[in-house]
Write an enzyme that holds these catalytic residues in place. Structure first.
Site, PDB file in Angstrom:
ATOM      1  N   HIS A  97       0.780  -1.235   0.000  1.00  0.00           N
ATOM      2  CA  HIS A  97       0.000   0.000   0.000  1.00  0.00           C
ATOM      3  C   HIS A  97       0.811   1.285   0.000  1.00  0.00           C
ATOM      4  O   HIS A  97       0.228   2.351  -0.145  1.00  0.00           O
ATOM      5  CB  HIS A  97      -0.930   0.032   1.223  1.00  0.00           C
ATOM      6  CG  HIS A  97      -2.193  -0.727   1.021  1.00  0.00           C
ATOM      7  ND1 HIS A  97      -3.395  -0.143   0.717  1.00  0.00           N
ATOM      8  CD2 HIS A  97      -2.438  -2.059   1.061  1.00  0.00           C
ATOM      9  CE1 HIS A  97      -4.333  -1.066   0.589  1.00  0.00           C
ATOM     10  NE2 HIS A  97      -3.770  -2.245   0.802  1.00  0.00           N
ATOM     11  N   LYS A 120      -8.871  14.378   1.673  1.00  0.00           N
ATOM     12  CA  LYS A 120      -8.001  13.233   1.921  1.00  0.00           C
ATOM     13  C   LYS A 120      -7.235  13.515   3.202  1.00  0.00           C
ATOM     14  O   LYS A 120      -7.350  14.609   3.756  1.00  0.00           O
ATOM     15  CB  LYS A 120      -7.038  13.006   0.757  1.00  0.00           C
ATOM     16  CG  LYS A 120      -6.297  14.257   0.306  1.00  0.00           C
ATOM     17  CD  LYS A 120      -5.487  14.006  -0.962  1.00  0.00           C
ATOM     18  CE  LYS A 120      -6.356  13.981  -2.190  1.00  0.00           C
ATOM     19  NZ  LYS A 120      -6.586  12.669  -2.772  1.00  0.00           N
ATOM     20  N   ARG A 121      -6.478  12.535   3.678  1.00  0.00           N
ATOM     21  CA  ARG A 121      -5.679  12.789   4.870  1.00  0.00           C
ATOM     22  C   ARG A 121      -4.767  13.984   4.647  1.00  0.00           C
ATOM     23  O   ARG A 121      -4.255  14.213   3.549  1.00  0.00           O
ATOM     24  CB  ARG A 121      -4.830  11.560   5.208  1.00  0.00           C
ATOM     25  CG  ARG A 121      -5.594  10.472   5.917  1.00  0.00           C
ATOM     26  CD  ARG A 121      -4.694   9.319   6.305  1.00  0.00           C
ATOM     27  NE  ARG A 121      -4.101   8.678   5.133  1.00  0.00           N
ATOM     28  CZ  ARG A 121      -2.822   8.817   4.782  1.00  0.00           C
ATOM     29  NH1 ARG A 121      -2.023   9.590   5.490  1.00  0.00           N
ATOM     30  NH2 ARG A 121      -2.350   8.194   3.725  1.00  0.00           N
ATOM     31  N   LYS A 173       0.557  14.789   0.132  1.00  0.00           N
ATOM     32  CA  LYS A 173      -0.714  15.056  -0.550  1.00  0.00           C
ATOM     33  C   LYS A 173      -0.762  16.486  -1.107  1.00  0.00           C
ATOM     34  O   LYS A 173      -1.591  16.819  -1.939  1.00  0.00           O
ATOM     35  CB  LYS A 173      -1.886  14.853   0.416  1.00  0.00           C
ATOM     36  CG  LYS A 173      -1.975  13.476   1.058  1.00  0.00           C
ATOM     37  CD  LYS A 173      -2.560  12.451   0.132  1.00  0.00           C
ATOM     38  CE  LYS A 173      -2.893  11.163   0.872  1.00  0.00           C
ATOM     39  NZ  LYS A 173      -3.410  10.119  -0.032  1.00  0.00           N
ATOM     40  N   THR A 212      -8.469   5.811  -3.652  1.00  0.00           N
ATOM     41  CA  THR A 212      -9.708   5.472  -4.349  1.00  0.00           C
ATOM     42  C   THR A 212     -10.588   6.690  -4.550  1.00  0.00           C
ATOM     43  O   THR A 212     -11.497   6.672  -5.356  1.00  0.00           O
ATOM     44  CB  THR A 212     -10.516   4.425  -3.555  1.00  0.00           C
ATOM     45  OG1 THR A 212     -10.792   4.949  -2.259  1.00  0.00           O
ATOM     46  CG2 THR A 212      -9.748   3.132  -3.429  1.00  0.00           C
ATOM     47  N   LYS A 228     -13.834   7.774  -7.287  1.00  0.00           N
ATOM     48  CA  LYS A 228     -15.199   8.078  -6.863  1.00  0.00           C
ATOM     49  C   LYS A 228     -15.648   9.422  -7.418  1.00  0.00           C
ATOM     50  O   LYS A 228     -16.776   9.591  -7.860  1.00  0.00           O
ATOM     51  CB  LYS A 228     -15.279   8.046  -5.338  1.00  0.00           C
ATOM     52  CG  LYS A 228     -15.054   6.663  -4.752  1.00  0.00           C
ATOM     53  CD  LYS A 228     -15.080   6.700  -3.249  1.00  0.00           C
ATOM     54  CE  LYS A 228     -14.978   5.296  -2.678  1.00  0.00           C
ATOM     55  NZ  LYS A 228     -13.664   4.693  -2.864  1.00  0.00           N
TER      56      LYS A 228
END
Length: 829
Positions: free
Chosen positions: A391, A548-549, A554, A656, A660
């Site tokens: 992951h 997101k986190r 990020k 993911t 979406k």
């Protein structure tokens, strides 16, 4: 006279009987009222909404029970190969709606609750999120196509395995407290405990008959009769089962979550010397194992409790797997499989990330010490049974456990890992004679000041199949009227049929319908934002979303710099025809991650200035979305126009959320990272807004050196934004509030925000220009929706089943519980 049943006994009787054949509204209403009565609410006038929710949930659950039992009977009769999905996290979100959709009960329940004077959406909102994982992604949308919950990789895989008729089981931990609730207080993140079980959970069933002991600590004895792990401390693993229904095929699989319980054998000498209270307290420490989920900040910390959690779930699960393997064969109730040599023919174990890596040495321990197999035979069984999904690509996130901790907590497993490593390095040395650096790189044991076990290496060596996740994420979807009217409803089971939408890409009616649905979702979400954030929203503005986190890789900071740049441009030219934007950023920072928390504080500070500037007005609004989780994602994703997926190329292994958003008609602005690569392949790169460095560019910059100051001095808008942050423009009461962020960006930025700033701003200008042309924008949306077929988790699980697990998926329905059938005796769960 028979003794009257208590309310609890009556409730249990209804639950066991189930309502498998009840499809009509009248029967649903009757059962709803019965369950409401059994909550001891005799007068509906005093019932609370929570009472009504539990009555509805129990009514729907009743509909599951018969199918659940029949599915296990079916597996027991047919003796198929079973797949066991081991994960430390299952972010299930809410269960009620997914169950109604998969059982085709949604319309009947909606009508029944309406006739009872209730609003089903209000009842659904009562349900607590089962936040047993980090992250949080989108779920339902009744108006457009959308992922059907459960929403996150491990959870949606369970959903797909049931929909494909695979005999599958999810195994994890029943955390008493899931991922923390996030509050924003004076712009800062504050964590609150997520006591998701405080009102009970109508979807789970405790199974004390399958409780298993788990051992820790102790010492190892090598005796003539074999190796023995002795003088251990025991913790009991109590399973709780949750049904996982497939999509309208009568298959209901099981997710089994373990809860830690202390054993009840009190030491009387402690009691006799007055130590009774302390004895009880010490034993209760064992239950901390399943108390709380560790928040993920992509930085590995070697906490003993975390290692205990990882072994706890593995040890309990493997005992369960072996028990089921030995007792499951053509309906027999006897223990009919004594030899585990055929285990790989009937069992597939999928390790989701490195957290369940201990399954490899634990299965070896069982085979060697309990089943008395030879090493060679045991290793063959283990490697043919286990498979591993990786992951993360961030080095600091990889699990490396100190040997001292292993030696204390799991001494027998350390011996086994050492032997695995010895044999592994022996093979490598034979293949590459004299290559000592290769031996060092590939060893399971990392040398240094403190020797450590590399769990990813253990997974790779002990598995017959290894894969990453960037190409395998997404969810099955549910009905969408707009899509089904053009291409039919079969796409629900075969997402590849979405490609047929390309035939209608120039169809003005489809363009209008999709734009209308999107606008309806935006209007609904605008009202939500105004109510909860007290900010007036322009529903015609572009809804630009990054959820997101919160983490440096990020790159929420790149988004923040764009916000400041837009703000400065509007201030400079207030009369220009700007494309209005509502920019929303949401996500949780790990409690101990100072930089991530400071990023949240910067976003809220920028929002405070921007949102109250009369010159800017409604052309730019900035909102930090508090406590982002599944239920909030349900509202956000269907309303989004633009999805921000802007991590540094080469750092995002999974994700993911981008898919979406794509499914729900949002366009993507992003780097060529993670799943964006496959999305560009499927929809066409011209239908995404791709910008910035590619992986090769990042690698080249790592070699040549990254100089943030060069960009700062060369790009005026970037310099202005950074000077405003550094000078206290956005923190007038504390000018140096963001000095750590400024220092990091200028001197210690591993994720090279400035290197992509210019390309990102230019790409955002293209986004703004296209948004002014609604028809062309929506045509690009259609291209994206049509390109989503590859990202169905049904497709992914089918591929897993055939290529890794050696199983064949099936879309065949099994008989419903009320269908005539022959039972083959008892069965086991």
């Amino acid at each position: 006279m028979p003794k009257p049943l208590t309310d609890q006994e009556k409730r249990k009787q209804i639950s066991v009987r189930g309502l498998a054949g009840v499809e009509n509204v009248s029967d649903l209403k009757t059962n709803f009222n019965r369950h409401l009565h059994f909550t001891l609410v005799k007068d509906r006038n005093v019932a609370t909404k929570r009472d009504y929710y539990f009555a509805l949930a129990n009514t729907v659950r009743d509909h599951l029970v018969g199918r659940w039992i029949r599915t296990q009977q079916h597996y027991y009769e047919k003796d198929p190969k079973r797949v066991y999905y081991l994960s430390l996290e299952f972010y299930m979100g809410r269960t009620l709606q997914n169950t109604m959709v998969n059982l085709a009960l949604e319309n009947a329940c909606d009508e029944a609750t309406y006739q009872l004077g209730l609003d089903m959406e209000e009842l659904q909102d009562i349900e607590e999120d089962a936040g047993l994982g980090n992250g949080g992604s989108g779920q339902e949308n009744p108006h457009l196509i959308s992922p059907s919950p459960p929403p996150v990789l491990s959870a949606c895989f369970l959903d797909s395995m049931a929909s494909l008729g695979l005999a599958a089981y999810g195994y994890g931990i029943r955390y008493e407290f899931g991922i923390f609730n996030q509050k924003i207080v004076n712009g800062w993140q504050v964590e609150e405990a997520d006591d998701w079980l405080r009102y009970g959970n109508p979807w789970e069933k405790a199974r004390p008959e399958y409780m298993r002991p788990v051992h820790f600590y102790g010492r190892v004895e090598h005796t003539p009769d074999g190796v023995k792990w002795v003088d251990t401390q025991v913790v009991l693993a109590l399973p709780y089962d949750t049904p996982v229904p497939g999509y309208r095929n009568n298959v209901v699989n099981t997710m089994r979550l373990w809860s830690a319980k202390a054993p009840c054998d009190f030491n009387l000498k402690d009691f006799n010397v007055g130590g009774y209270i302390q004895a009880v307290l010490d034993r209760n420490l064992a239950e901390n194992i399943s108390r709380v989920l560790y928040p993920n900040d992509n930085f590995f910390e070697g906490k003993e409790l975390r290692l205990k959690q990882e072994y706890f779930v593995v040890a309990a699960t493997l005992q369960d797997i072996v028990r089921r393997f030995k007792s499951s064969k053509f309906g027999s109730t006897e223990v009919v499989r004594v030899d585990l040599s055929t285990l790989p023919d009937k069992v597939a174990i999928q390790l989701n990330d490195t957290h369940p890596a201990l399954a490899i040495p634990e299965l070896m321990r069982i085979l060697l010490d309990t089943e008395h197999q030879t090493w060679e035979k045991a290793w063959d069984i283990v490697t043919r049974t286990c498979a591993y999904t990786n992951h993360t690509v961030l080095p600091e996130a990889l699990e490396r456990w100190p040997i001292d901790l292993f030696q204390n907590l799991l001494p027998r497993h350390l011996e086994i890992i050492f032997e695995i490593n010895r044999r592994h390095l022996e093979r490598i040395a034979n293949l590459y004679p004299g290559d000592h650096d290769r031996l060092r790189r590939m060893s399971l044991v990392e040398e240094g000041d403190q020797k450590k076990i590399n769990m990813a290496h253990l997974c790779i060596v002990g598995s017959h199949a290894v894969n990453g996740v960037a190409r395998i994420h997404s969810d099955i979807i549910k009905m969408s009227r707009v899509i089904a009217e053009r291409i039919g409803e079969d796409y629900i089971r075969d997402l590849d049929q979405l490609k047929n939408l390309l035939e209608f890409v120039d169809d003005d009616s489809l363009i209008r319908d999709i734009a209308k649905v999107k606008q309806e979702n935006k209007l609904k979400f605008s009202a939500y934002l105004e109510e909860h954030y007290k900010v007036k929203i322009n529903p015609n503005s572009m809804f630009d979303v990054q959820v997101k986190r919160i983490h440096e890789y990020k790159r929420q900071l790149l988004n923040c710099l764009h916000i400041i740049t837009l703000y400065n441009r509007i201030k400079k030219e207030p009369n220009k025809n700007w494309t209005p934007r509502t920019i929303m950023i949401g996500g949780k920072a790990a409690p101990g991650y100072h930089t991530a928390k400071l990023i949240i504080r910067l976003i809220t500070a920028v929002g405070d200035i921007v949102n109250h500037d009369e010159v800017v007005g409604d052309r730019l609004k900035v909102i930090f979305l508090e406590n982002y989780k599944v239920t909030l994602a349900e509202k956000i994703i269907p309303a989004s126009d633009l999805s921000e997926q802007i991590s540094t190329a080469g750092t995002e292994a999974s994700g993911t959320g981008n898919m979406k958003f794509m499914l729900n008609g949002a366009l993507t602005i992003g780097t060529m990272d993670g799943a964006n690569v496959e999305m560009a392949e499927e929809a066409g790169e011209e239908n995404l807004f791709i910008f910035g460095m590619r992986v090769d560019d990042v690698d080249a910059m790592d070699k040549s050196g990254y100089d943030a100051m060069e960009y700062y001095n060369r790009i005026p808008e970037l310099k202005l934004a950074m000077d405003q942050i550094a000078g206290g423009y956005f923190s007038p009461d504390q000018h140096d509030l963001f000095k750590d962020i400024v220092n990091m960006l200028l001197h210690h930025d591993r994720f090279k925000v400035f290197a992509d700033y210019e390309a990102y701003i230019k790409c955002q200008d293209k986004v703004s220009a296209l948004y002014k042309n609604p028809k062309e924008w929506t045509k690009m949306v259609i291209h994206n929706i049509a390109g989503c077929g590859k990202f169905s988790s049904d497709r992914t699980i089918s591929q897993y089943a055939r290529e890794i697990w050696g199983m064949e998926p099936s879309l065949e329905r099994i008989p419903a519980p009320d269908d005539p059938h022959n039972m083959a005796g008892e069965y086991t769960l």
